[in-house]
Design an enzyme around this catalytic site. Sequence first.
Site, PDB file in Angstrom:
ATOM      1  N   ASP A  82       0.698  11.579   4.683  1.00 39.23           N
ATOM      2  CA  ASP A  82       0.122  10.371   4.091  1.00 39.23           C
ATOM      3  C   ASP A  82       1.149   9.236   4.198  1.00 39.23           C
ATOM      4  OD1 ASP A  82      -1.687   8.844   2.589  1.00 39.23           O
ATOM      5  OD2 ASP A  82      -0.786   9.467   0.677  1.00 39.23           O
ATOM      6  N   HIS A  83       0.724   8.075   4.654  1.00 38.14           N
ATOM      7  CA  HIS A  83       1.610   6.907   4.763  1.00 38.14           C
ATOM      8  C   HIS A  83       2.909   7.179   5.514  1.00 38.14           C
ATOM      9  CE1 HIS A  83      -0.861   4.204   2.499  1.00 38.14           C
ATOM     10  NE2 HIS A  83      -1.074   5.169   1.630  1.00 38.14           N
ATOM     11  N   GLU A 134      -3.643   2.181   9.655  1.00 37.78           N
ATOM     12  CA  GLU A 134      -4.071   1.322   8.541  1.00 37.78           C
ATOM     13  C   GLU A 134      -4.004  -0.142   8.952  1.00 37.78           C
ATOM     14  OE1 GLU A 134      -2.722   2.191   4.546  1.00 37.78           O
ATOM     15  OE2 GLU A 134      -2.640   0.075   4.031  1.00 37.78           O
ATOM     16  N   GLY A 181      -2.180   3.842  -7.491  1.00 40.73           N
ATOM     17  CA  GLY A 181      -1.818   3.886  -8.910  1.00 40.73           C
ATOM     18  C   GLY A 181      -3.024   3.526  -9.764  1.00 40.73           C
ATOM     19  N   SER A 211      -7.739   6.732  -7.247  1.00 43.85           N
ATOM     20  CA  SER A 211      -7.544   7.018  -8.674  1.00 43.85           C
ATOM     21  C   SER A 211      -7.952   5.799  -9.481  1.00 43.85           C
ATOM     22  CB  SER A 211      -6.068   7.334  -8.969  1.00 43.85           C
ATOM     23  OG  SER A 211      -5.707   8.557  -8.395  1.00 43.85           O
ATOM     24  N   ALA A 232      -4.296  10.511  -5.526  1.00 37.26           N
ATOM     25  CA  ALA A 232      -2.933  10.986  -5.817  1.00 37.26           C
ATOM     26  C   ALA A 232      -2.606  10.856  -7.301  1.00 37.26           C
ATOM     27  CB  ALA A 232      -1.912  10.212  -4.985  1.00 37.26           C
TER      28      ALA A 232
END
Length: 285
Positions: A82-83, A134, A181, A211, A232
């Site tokens: 991821d990322h 992305e 977040g 989230s 996450a």
Amino acid sequence: MALMTTKEMLLKAQREGYAVGAFNAENMEMVQAVIEAAEEMKAPVIIQTTPGTLNYADPEMFYGMCAAAAQKVSVPVALHLDHGNSFEMAARALKAGYTSVMIDGSKEEFETNVTLSRRVAEMAHAMGIPVEGELGTVGGKEDNHEVKDSEKAYTDPEQAGEFAERTGVDSLAVGIGNAHGFYKGDPKLRFDILEETRKRVSIPIVLHGASGIPDEDVKRATGLGICKVNFATELRDAFSKGVKAYLKENPDTYDPKKYGAAGREAVKKLVLHKLEVLNCQGREG
Ligand code: 13P
């Protein structure tokens, strides 16, 4: 089953109109929780780790845990970077056996992002592994990087089409007002941008920062062509709350298996719910 790639997993989701859940794991208990939940729901699933997590424990460590856990179940499981923040990071994950990688050049200029993403796609494709790119930024705190307001950018649908074509990436993460977040206030997703992007991009589209996005919005995004949804923070929160609650009840416990199991149960419960929201139960075949 052996770990599989995200290639066919996401194309199937795109064809059938549901999304695959991609869950960030930080330790063995979270890996177990995600895979157990997927097996119970007969759903394909993606476990993913950020570079920050891979500084905590090596990609080989996560590969070992995920491969072992996947062997015990009948549903398809993929392990995704991821990322990924550099060519070298992507190469490290591939070398360890990851079956999917993301290269995130979204904070760079368009041309730099194209060049970096294409290089990673060429390397990964030579090994039969798909790549997520992305375009447009996801707000909030990502790993150790806080995306500043000045860095925030919605995906430009026209550019997205060009980006997909020129890089050869297999899926595309978009910035449509989503953020990593917990959200400060209600998240406001730009479904119009998603719709326009869908029209110009034929590869699967990915929603980060799920989230705190209400279930109804996640469902709506899935209906508009999102095929992979990343969670996450809520998992980290569930694990920590599970552990804290156990220790509060049992302050004299010193066996990590006891509170680890409580954290694992809390994550599993959350993942079961998310898989239902994504409409991916029973899609393992
Ligand atoms: P959240 O932490 O907001 O769930 O975001 C997850 C994510 O997009 C990981 O790439």
